[in-house]
Write a protein that holds these residues in place. Structure first.
Motif, PDB file in Angstrom:
ATOM      1  N   TYR A 212       2.948  -1.063   4.654  1.00 25.85           N
ATOM      2  CA  TYR A 212       2.954   0.967   3.680  1.00 25.85           C
ATOM      3  C   TYR A 212       3.863   1.417   3.426  1.00 25.85           C
ATOM      4  CZ  TYR A 212      -1.497   0.248   6.358  1.00 25.85           C
ATOM      5  OH  TYR A 212      -2.542  -0.008   6.825  1.00 25.85           O
TER       6      TYR A 212
ATOM      7  N   CYS B  43      -1.876   4.480  -3.601  1.00 27.00           N
ATOM      8  CA  CYS B  43      -3.823   3.975  -3.394  1.00 27.00           C
ATOM      9  C   CYS B  43      -4.593   4.620  -3.739  1.00 27.00           C
ATOM     10  CB  CYS B  43      -4.090   2.458  -3.641  1.00 27.00           C
ATOM     11  SG  CYS B  43      -3.155   2.222  -1.562  1.00 27.00           S
TER      12      CYS B  43
ATOM     13  N   PHE C 181      -7.561  -1.244   4.756  1.00 25.10           N
ATOM     14  CA  PHE C 181      -6.495  -1.752   4.643  1.00 25.10           C
ATOM     15  C   PHE C 181      -6.411  -3.268   4.886  1.00 25.10           C
ATOM     16  CE2 PHE C 181      -5.502   2.886   3.291  1.00 25.10           C
ATOM     17  CZ  PHE C 181      -5.799   2.873   1.623  1.00 25.10           C
TER      18      PHE C 181
ATOM     19  N   THR D 159       1.201  -1.251  -0.082  1.00 24.86           N
ATOM     20  CA  THR D 159       0.381   0.206  -0.409  1.00 24.86           C
ATOM     21  C   THR D 159       0.843   1.223  -0.130  1.00 24.86           C
ATOM     22  OG1 THR D 159      -1.908  -0.836   1.252  1.00 24.86           O
ATOM     23  CG2 THR D 159      -2.105   1.430   1.073  1.00 24.86           C
TER      24      THR D 159
END
Length: 352
Positions: A211, A234, A346, A98
């Motif tokens: 992340y 995103c 997420f 992510t």
């Protein structure tokens, strides 16, 4: 009839380009990202969509766990009678699930401090976190994490030479502040700026991360546009203060991200109020309601309202984020809640 036209056209051949693009978009909107449970168009994963004759071209921005969606796109678009082939350019950063950007409309609202503390809060909750300091005019992240001037190693990989990020507080860090000479002005022109940012996005060996947070420079200039175009972001988190001046600048940021197809995940209102040390009452020194107003306009959540606390500033100066140095403080609790909200959004990981 011109000499290059065939008298044996199928009805599909008469579909106009704009209509074809609409057909493609409608089909792509039926493909759902299984974790966030939203379609790949609304999530900003599909960009630079073009229809050239009977061919579809698009850029597809994904995390390291989403490669299976490419086959879904190709299969779905093969149902179009006029589409001979779909060309998909995958845009991803190897090993990273992510990628999130943290942005502000103007400087001085505590964007970098907020980014560092969110990264620290995510790390404390078990996530593997990297932080890319893309604020090329004011790279303060190294100092905020206790990193001074350091030699950045270059390693050889099958994909070519890569920078090896440093690590502080369990967070992997890359910043132009680690490369530039101390106290020297960072006066980058457009082409040089583009090359530096592109290298940071493509030539850093991050390893496996849950992340990657990208701390953007304030405003809506070349650096921000390059990152939007070149990275698989995103979503973006917008940092503001309650002041109407700050809110007005954030609105400009919002339009830039929307034009680039990047979703806004939420708003963080920094410097929201001062807590009285004696009675615990809250005083909104910089006004109130700005973050709530912006969240209502955007129809995006207000992720948190961070109080004014001298320890936040002190932590940034000495390289010890308040989230790690004082986990029970009101500010730390807000950062922890923000990290928990991101993990809920997420939630495809088992951290470890």
């Amino acid at each position: 009839m011109s000499s290059h036209q065939s008298p044996f056209q199928h009805p599909e051949d008469k579909v106009q380009p704009n209509s074809r693009q609409q057909q493609v978009v409608q089909i792509l909107k039926q493909i759902i990202e299984p974790t966030v449970k939203n379609d790949i168009v609304s999530l900003g994963m599909v960009r630079n969509l073009r229809i050239v004759n009977d061919y579809v071209y698009l850029r597809f921005y994904i995390g390291s766990h989403q490669h299976q969606l490419q086959a879904e796109i190709e299969s779905a678009l093969s149902s179009l009678a006029w589409c001979k082939k779909t060309y998909i350019q995958l845009c991803t950063i190897p090993g990273i699930k992510t990628t999130l950007a943290v942005s502000s409309g103007k400087g001085g609202v505590g964007k970098s401090t907020t980014t560092v503390n969110i990264a620290a809060a995510l790390r404390l909750q078990g996530a593997k976190v990297g932080l890319l300091d893309a604020d090329v005019y004011g790279p303060n992240v190294p100092q905020m994490l206790g990193l001074g001037q350091a030699d950045i190693q270059v390693i050889h990989t099958p994909a070519g030479d890569k920078f090896l990020p440093l690590e502080a507080q369990g967070i992997k860090v890359m910043s132009v502040g680690l490369l530039a000479e101390a106290d020297r002005p960072l006066a980058w022109r457009g082409p040089v700026l583009h090359k530096i940012i592109t290298q940071f996005l493509q030539d850093v060996e991050w390893g496996e991360l849950d992340y990657l947070l990208i701390d953007l420079p304030p405003g809506t200039g070349d650096a921000q546009i390059t990152i939007i175009q070149e990275s698989p972001i995103c979503g973006v988190i917008l940092v503001t203060t309650p002041q109407q001046v700050a809110i007005a600048d954030v609105r400009r940021n919002i339009h830039m991200f929307r034009q680039g197809g990047v979703p806004v995940l939420g708003i963080i209102e920094n410097m929201s109020y001062l807590i009285c040390g004696d009675c615990g009452s809250r005083t909104p020194i910089f006004g109130s309601g700005g973050g709530e107003q912006l969240a209502a306009e955007l129809q995006a959540p207000l992720l948190g309202q961070i109080p004014i606390d001298a320890r936040i500033c002190q932590g940034g100066d000495i390289g010890s984020p308040i989230v790690m140095s004082d986990r029970t403080s009101p500010a730390s609790q807000v950062f922890t809640q923000i990290a928990a909200a991101l993990n809920t959004t997420f939630a495809w990981y088992s951290f470890g």
